[in-house]
Design a protein around this motif. Sequence first.
Motif, short mmCIF file in Angstrom:
data_model
loop_
_atom_site.label_atom_id
_atom_site.label_comp_id
_atom_site.label_asym_id
_atom_site.label_seq_id
_atom_site.Cartn_x
_atom_site.Cartn_y
_atom_site.Cartn_z
N ASP A 35 0.82 -1.21 0.00
CA ASP A 35 0.00 0.00 0.00
C ASP A 35 0.86 1.26 0.00
O ASP A 35 0.50 2.26 -0.62
N LEU A 36 1.98 1.22 0.70
CA LEU A 36 2.87 2.38 0.73
C LEU A 36 3.69 2.52 -0.55
O LEU A 36 4.03 3.63 -0.95
N ILE A 37 4.00 1.40 -1.19
CA ILE A 37 4.77 1.43 -2.43
C ILE A 37 3.90 1.79 -3.62
O ILE A 37 4.34 2.49 -4.53
N HIS A 38 2.66 1.33 -3.63
CA HIS A 38 1.81 1.46 -4.81
C HIS A 38 1.35 2.89 -5.05
O HIS A 38 0.91 3.53 -4.11
N PRO A 39 1.39 3.39 -6.25
CA PRO A 39 2.05 2.80 -7.41
C PRO A 39 3.55 2.99 -7.29
O PRO A 39 4.01 4.02 -6.81
N PRO A 40 4.31 1.97 -7.70
CA PRO A 40 5.77 2.09 -7.57
C PRO A 40 6.31 3.20 -8.46
O PRO A 40 5.74 3.48 -9.51
N PRO A 41 7.37 3.86 -8.02
CA PRO A 41 7.98 4.88 -8.87
C PRO A 41 8.46 4.25 -10.16
O PRO A 41 8.94 3.13 -10.17
N LEU A 42 8.32 4.98 -11.22
CA LEU A 42 8.73 4.46 -12.52
C LEU A 42 10.20 4.75 -12.74
O LEU A 42 10.68 5.84 -12.46
N VAL A 43 10.90 3.77 -13.22
CA VAL A 43 12.32 3.90 -13.51
C VAL A 43 12.45 3.92 -15.03
O VAL A 43 11.93 3.05 -15.70
N PRO A 44 13.14 4.93 -15.58
CA PRO A 44 13.29 4.95 -17.03
C PRO A 44 14.04 3.72 -17.52
O PRO A 44 15.03 3.32 -16.93
N LEU A 45 13.52 3.13 -18.57
CA LEU A 45 14.14 1.94 -19.15
C LEU A 45 15.21 2.36 -20.14
O LEU A 45 15.09 3.39 -20.79
N PRO A 46 16.25 1.57 -20.26
CA PRO A 46 17.33 1.94 -21.18
C PRO A 46 16.85 1.86 -22.62
O PRO A 46 16.07 0.99 -22.98
#
Length: 176
Positions: A35-46
């Motif tokens: 619940d605290l993580i959602h939505p997870p931060p987005l990490v740019p993909l290479p």
Amino acid sequence: MYVPHLDTFPELVMYLHTKNQAELFRKIIPEWIRDLIHPPPLVPLPAPQAHSRPGPVPSPSGGATESCGMIKFLGLLVSGSSSTTSVDTTGSAISTPPSEPNRAVKNISEEIAQVFSTFSLTEEEDPLFQTAARLDALRDNLCHIGYFNRTLWNELDVCRDIVLRSISWKARLDME
């Protein structure tokens, strides 16, 4: 099928049959952490990189080995130490928008540590350590069977990073 860790094997089998990534993480990560993580931060993909030499690459032993593309592919498989080294076996081009500034991994980790510091548990019951161990077990099992879906690995790496940072923040809070 042999896998290094049986504790996450049932969840992994269900995921491989359903491809329901959200359900996989619901089974691995406790609800209050999710619940605290959602939505997870987005990490740019290479971004895919072009290779200047498509031909064979000389090996250290002097003979030609595989093409640059295959060497790069193997390098991505071997390294596995960060979320940017994941490989997408589906071949689809996936792009992610930049994450929101208020959803940084550091902020989420601090929040989880602060919430967890209010718990009164023994070390054997520590859900942060148990979650970190289960995420590592899932990661090992995925590596062992050779499953490298980019979106799954990115979420796994982000969640694992958050949980490990939360453990560190919890230790800092305990020392104060």
